[in-house]
Design an enzyme around this catalytic site. Structure first.
Site, PDB file in Angstrom:
ATOM      1  N   GLU A 167       0.909  -1.253   0.067  1.00  0.00           N
ATOM      2  CA  GLU A 167       0.132  -0.029  -0.043  1.00  0.00           C
ATOM      3  C   GLU A 167       0.825   1.298  -0.068  1.00  0.00           C
ATOM      4  OE1 GLU A 167      -3.529   0.756   0.093  1.00  0.00           O
ATOM      5  OE2 GLU A 167      -2.392   2.746  -0.372  1.00  0.00           O
ATOM      6  N   GLY A 313     -25.890  10.763  -9.345  1.00  0.00           N
ATOM      7  CA  GLY A 313     -25.599   9.424  -9.132  1.00  0.00           C
ATOM      8  C   GLY A 313     -25.553   9.440  -7.364  1.00  0.00           C
ATOM      9  N   GLU A 334     -28.272  16.429 -14.083  1.00  0.00           N
ATOM     10  CA  GLU A 334     -27.825  15.101 -14.386  1.00  0.00           C
ATOM     11  C   GLU A 334     -28.165  14.665 -15.841  1.00  0.00           C
ATOM     12  OE1 GLU A 334     -26.951  12.013 -12.964  1.00  0.00           O
ATOM     13  OE2 GLU A 334     -27.635  11.388 -14.851  1.00  0.00           O
ATOM     14  N   VAL A 368     -24.199  18.539 -19.693  1.00  0.00           N
ATOM     15  CA  VAL A 368     -23.308  19.722 -19.308  1.00  0.00           C
ATOM     16  C   VAL A 368     -22.217  20.077 -20.553  1.00  0.00           C
ATOM     17  CG1 VAL A 368     -21.414  20.631 -17.793  1.00  0.00           C
ATOM     18  CG2 VAL A 368     -23.267  19.296 -16.910  1.00  0.00           C
ATOM     19  N   ARG A 398     -16.653   6.885 -10.954  1.00  0.00           N
ATOM     20  CA  ARG A 398     -15.352   6.531 -10.844  1.00  0.00           C
ATOM     21  C   ARG A 398     -15.054   5.518 -12.080  1.00  0.00           C
ATOM     22  NH1 ARG A 398     -13.549   7.932  -5.722  1.00  0.00           N
ATOM     23  NH2 ARG A 398     -11.865   6.751  -6.092  1.00  0.00           N
ATOM     24  N   ASP A 436     -13.226  -2.507  -7.167  1.00  0.00           N
ATOM     25  CA  ASP A 436     -13.621  -1.417  -8.262  1.00  0.00           C
ATOM     26  C   ASP A 436     -12.606  -1.708  -9.543  1.00  0.00           C
ATOM     27  OD1 ASP A 436     -15.121  -0.481  -6.556  1.00  0.00           O
ATOM     28  OD2 ASP A 436     -14.289   1.608  -6.357  1.00  0.00           O
ATOM     29  N   ALA A 444     -17.784  -1.021  -1.807  1.00  0.00           N
ATOM     30  CA  ALA A 444     -16.765  -1.686  -0.794  1.00  0.00           C
ATOM     31  C   ALA A 444     -17.258  -3.045  -0.397  1.00  0.00           C
ATOM     32  CB  ALA A 444     -16.858  -0.768   0.320  1.00  0.00           C
ATOM     33  N   HIS A 569     -42.232  -6.107  16.724  1.00  0.00           N
ATOM     34  CA  HIS A 569     -42.998  -4.918  16.861  1.00  0.00           C
ATOM     35  C   HIS A 569     -42.697  -4.201  17.884  1.00  0.00           C
ATOM     36  CE1 HIS A 569     -46.744  -2.562  16.531  1.00  0.00           C
ATOM     37  NE2 HIS A 569     -46.927  -2.544  17.622  1.00  0.00           N
TER      38      HIS A 569
HETATM   39  P1  NAI Z   1     -22.158   7.207 -10.538  1.00  0.00           P
HETATM   40  O1  NAI Z   1     -21.937   6.490 -11.934  1.00  0.00           O
HETATM   41  O2  NAI Z   1     -23.165   6.368  -9.713  1.00  0.00           O
HETATM   42  O3  NAI Z   1     -23.293   8.583 -10.845  1.00  0.00           O
HETATM   43  C1  NAI Z   1     -22.713   9.334 -11.775  1.00  0.00           C
HETATM   44  C2  NAI Z   1     -23.942  10.202 -12.412  1.00  0.00           C
HETATM   45  O4  NAI Z   1     -23.339  11.146 -13.324  1.00  0.00           O
HETATM   46  C3  NAI Z   1     -24.753   9.380 -13.247  1.00  0.00           C
HETATM   47  O5  NAI Z   1     -25.940   9.565 -13.080  1.00  0.00           O
HETATM   48  C4  NAI Z   1     -24.519   9.901 -14.785  1.00  0.00           C
HETATM   49  O6  NAI Z   1     -25.693   9.858 -15.753  1.00  0.00           O
HETATM   50  C5  NAI Z   1     -24.216  11.441 -14.462  1.00  0.00           C
HETATM   51  N1  NAI Z   1     -23.121  12.108 -15.365  1.00  0.00           N
HETATM   52  C6  NAI Z   1     -22.173  11.542 -16.219  1.00  0.00           C
HETATM   53  N2  NAI Z   1     -21.693  12.383 -16.782  1.00  0.00           N
HETATM   54  C7  NAI Z   1     -22.469  13.514 -16.653  1.00  0.00           C
HETATM   55  C8  NAI Z   1     -22.536  14.991 -17.449  1.00  0.00           C
HETATM   56  N3  NAI Z   1     -21.526  15.238 -18.384  1.00  0.00           N
HETATM   57  N4  NAI Z   1     -23.329  15.869 -17.040  1.00  0.00           N
HETATM   58  C9  NAI Z   1     -24.292  15.469 -16.154  1.00  0.00           C
HETATM   59  N5  NAI Z   1     -24.386  14.473 -15.617  1.00  0.00           N
HETATM   60  C10 NAI Z   1     -23.608  13.227 -15.984  1.00  0.00           C
HETATM   61  O7  NAI Z   1     -21.230   7.878  -9.921  1.00  0.00           O
HETATM   62  P2  NAI Z   1     -20.869   8.411  -8.764  1.00  0.00           P
HETATM   63  O8  NAI Z   1     -22.012   9.049  -8.050  1.00  0.00           O
HETATM   64  O9  NAI Z   1     -19.825   9.463  -8.725  1.00  0.00           O
HETATM   65  O10 NAI Z   1     -20.284   7.239  -7.680  1.00  0.00           O
HETATM   66  C11 NAI Z   1     -19.018   6.626  -7.902  1.00  0.00           C
HETATM   67  C12 NAI Z   1     -19.058   5.175  -7.640  1.00  0.00           C
HETATM   68  O11 NAI Z   1     -18.928   5.235  -6.168  1.00  0.00           O
HETATM   69  C13 NAI Z   1     -20.223   4.374  -7.956  1.00  0.00           C
HETATM   70  O12 NAI Z   1     -19.847   3.125  -8.268  1.00  0.00           O
HETATM   71  C14 NAI Z   1     -21.202   4.395  -6.639  1.00  0.00           C
HETATM   72  O13 NAI Z   1     -21.956   3.211  -6.492  1.00  0.00           O
HETATM   73  C15 NAI Z   1     -19.994   4.200  -5.532  1.00  0.00           C
HETATM   74  N6  NAI Z   1     -20.687   5.075  -4.207  1.00  0.00           N
HETATM   75  C16 NAI Z   1     -21.406   4.381  -3.448  1.00  0.00           C
HETATM   76  C17 NAI Z   1     -21.899   4.618  -2.521  1.00  0.00           C
HETATM   77  C18 NAI Z   1     -22.936   4.237  -1.602  1.00  0.00           C
HETATM   78  O14 NAI Z   1     -22.821   2.806  -1.741  1.00  0.00           O
HETATM   79  N7  NAI Z   1     -23.544   4.680  -0.755  1.00  0.00           N
HETATM   80  C19 NAI Z   1     -21.515   6.146  -2.065  1.00  0.00           C
HETATM   81  C20 NAI Z   1     -20.813   6.692  -2.988  1.00  0.00           C
HETATM   82  C21 NAI Z   1     -20.246   6.369  -4.172  1.00  0.00           C
END
Ligand code: NAI
Length: 590
Positions: A167, A313, A334, A368, A398, A436, A444, A569
């Site tokens: 690491e 996302g 989005e 965007v 990511r 990942d 995770a 309950h």
């Molecule tokens: P994501 O892939 O979940 O969401 C990214 C979002 O950005 C998508 O809805 C996509 O359509 C949008 N997007 C992409 N390009 C764009 C653009 N040019 N303009 C506007 N919208 C656009 O990625 P996110 O939220 O960054 O998360 C990354 C990773 O981390 C995911 O695999 C996620 O599952 C994981 N993660 C999980 C969490 C949890 O389990 N609670 C918390 C945070 C992250």
């Protein structure tokens, strides 16, 4: 007459093993009496007779495995002529066997093979080969100390292997240092703020809710304390399990050599667990340099007045929720036509409405085109619009982090991710990839599960990763959590053979007590076998409760079994039970 067949007790069940017959040939049997028990790949199930009669023929022996829908017994009247049905059944079984070892004349070795239990190909692992040779420094070197890598290292050590973990940064990876844990610490602070603001509703007096606000320095300090205690915990676990931690940049020289900061270490097997990195905006989108990412936002010691979040996302939504509760004016832009694309559409819609009620401006179907001078410009419905804000957060996903030269090593990749099979093996024998970096499910807990699978296979077991029951969670309030198929996916795959059960959280007593009545529990089951296809929770404790359904799916429990399990309950878990009742007919409390 009833031709009893090997039942199909789930979409994934192709064959069943007969464990025992409860009746012999010539025994009378009544409808509903157990006739036999079978073993599927996970559980044993008793199967009952569908009609009264006499067990005239048992067509397979105990211990035999046959494909589903093939005949295995005949129940008929005592004097009924069954000869034609028997011939037909035996023909379907390919001339199969019968109880007491009777093998009909037409039986062939090929036909008999139909009933052979499937055998898994033995996996000769590099570690097994290395075990005799003993000429490597390590049995396994794991590259990367995130939730995939450190769990794999500990598991491999527990299985008796000599393990090192390389690491270059702090142990714990993105999850502990810049992802799951720090964001959840932030969100916990937001929850405290919400509770203080709502205190008067619960009869607490003397609280000046209008003055309540987050002190970001304190929020940061608390987050840092939680993170460092967890990172310290990982260090001690590795030490306790006698895993050597090699500090520095690791590279793979060949399938049996890892270099860490210039020092070479030989190893029988390698596990790549190098995680992922933040994706940038697509090429062509102009952007300023100080756009925030999840990494940099988590270090802010003061919050902006307003922010535009690019990407709706999980990361975008969790930060949007935190910032909005903290008093920041938030806009989400989005690209797709809804936020949280992988979440069940109905739940995503409810989340969207609740976020809007918090004051978040959500723009969907918005592409965007530039980020300049604190303004995000996007095209939406044929028009170009701009939203200006003090800060911009980019949360567009990511991408797998490939720190090793996969081309030189001959490791296959697809769309930037390392290709792995269900044993977590890459295309190069002895090299595994988890988490990942293989791009399968970037969560995770998936990385940790894959780490255990890789370690067990390296130790000589034959274990496969299953991806059908991986829960996912969104830590807002109420929480959203899912497992299995969304309603749209289930209907797309199985058509009308799908039943949906819903239970509104407004009808759940514990949620009412807590003042958290927004939300829904929704379960999707297959109407014929009661198999649980998916569950989607949007309520308090959803992220904890989803484990019940992940376990049920893994154990092949049916909707009836979960509905029949007594839930305490008053709890929110009753809403889960009620949703299953609803899928099977009707919920009790709504
Ligand atoms: P994501 O892939 O979940 O969401 C990214 C979002 O950005 C998508 O809805 C996509 O359509 C949008 N997007 C992409 N390009 C764009 C653009 N040019 N303009 C506007 N919208 C656009 O990625 P996110 O939220 O960054 O998360 C990354 C990773 O981390 C995911 O695999 C996620 O599952 C994981 N993660 C999980 C969490 C949890 O389990 N609670 C918390 C945070 C992250």
């Amino acid at each position: 007459m009833e031709i009893v067949v090997m039942p199909k007790l789930g979409f994934n069940m192709d064959e069943g093993k007969l464990i025992s017959w409860y009746k012999g040939e010539g025994d009378a049997i009544s409808k509903g009496e157990p006739l036999f028990s079978i073993e599927t790949d996970k559980t044993n199930i008793d199967v009952e007779a569908a009609q009264d009669g006499v067990v005239r023929r048992l067509l397979i022996d105990e211990g035999e495995t046959v494909p589903v829908t093939l005949p295995i017994a005949i129940i008929a009247g005592a004097d009924e002529d069954i000869s034609a049905a028997e011939q037909e059944a035996l023909a379907q079984l390919g001339g199969g066997t019968a109880v007491n070892g009777t093998v009909p004349e037409q039986s062939t070795p090929e036909a008999a093979a139909v009933h052979e239990p499937p055998r898994k190909a033995p996996v000769a692992t590099p570690a097994e080969k290395a075990a005799g040779a003993g000429d490597y420094d390590y049995d396994v070197i794991v590259i990367g100390g995130g939730p995939g890598g450190y769990v794999a290292a500990i598991k491999a050590a527990q299985l008796g292997l000599h393990v090192a973990l390389a690491e270059r940064d702090r142990l714990g990876g993105v999850c502990l240092n810049r992802g799951c844990i720090p964001t959840k610490a932030f969100l916990r602070s937001a929850e405290s703020l919400r509770e203080v603001r709502a205190a008067a509703d619960f009869g607490v007096k003397g609280v000046n809710a209008s003055k309540a606000a987050l002190d970001m320095k304190k929020v940061q300090a608390r987050k840092a304390d939680v993170v460092s205690r967890l990172v310290g915990g990982v260090e001690s676990l590795l030490k306790k399990n006698k895993v050597d931690v090699l500090r520095g940049d690791a590279d793979i020289a060949d399938a049996h050599t890892v270099t860490v900061s210039g020092d070479s270490h030989s190893t029988a097997s390698i596990i790549i667990a190098t995680g992922s990195e933040i994706k940038g905006l697509p090429p062509g989108v102009v952007r300023q340099d100080d756009v925030l990412t999840s990494d940099t936002l988590l270090e802010l010691e003061s919050l902006p007045k307003d922010i535009v979040i690019i990407g709706g996302g999980v990361i975008g939504v969790e930060f949007a929720y935190f910032l909005a509760v903290a008093g920041v004016k938030v806009s989400i832009v989005e690209f797709l036509d809804r936020i949280l694309p992988p979440v069940d559409a109905e739940i995503a819609e409810l989340v969207s409405s609740d976020l809007e009620r918090l004051g978040i401006d959500i723009r969907t179907g918005a592409k965007v085109t530039s980020v300049e001078g604190n303004a995000v410009t996007f095209e939406q419905g044929g028009k170009t619009e701009s939203i200006g804000a003090e800060r911009v957060l980019m949360a567009v996903g990511r991408a797998p982090r490939l720190t090793v030269d996969t081309d030189r090593l001959g490791i296959s990749t697809e769309r930037g991710a390392i290709v792995t099979d269900e044993h977590m093996r890459t295309s190069v024998p002895g090299i595994y990839a988890i988490g990942d970096v293989n791009g399968k499910v970037m969560l995770a807990h998936t990385a940790s599960a894959e780490g255990i699978v890789a370690a067990e296979n390296i130790a000589g077991r034959d274990v496969s990763m299953r991806y059908d029951a991986i829960p996912s969670a969104v830590y807002i309030s109420p929480e959203a959590a899912s497992v299995g198929l969304s309603e749209d996916d289930a209907r797309g795959r199985y058509g009308d053979a799908v039943r949906v059960g819903r239970f509104p959280i407004a009808a759940n007593g514990k949620s009412m007590v807590a003042g958290e009545t927004s939300g829904l529990v929704k379960v999707i089951v297959d109407s014929k076998y009661g198999e649980i296809l998916g569950a989607h929770l949007y309520c308090m404790h959803a992220t904890d409760m989803i484990a019940e359904i992940a376990t049920a799916i893994r154990a092949e429990a049916t909707a009836e079994e979960v509905a029949a399990a007594v839930h305490p309950h008053p709890t929110v878990s009753e809403a889960v039970m009620e949703a299953f009742h609803a899928a099977l007919g009707a919920a009790i409390h709504c």
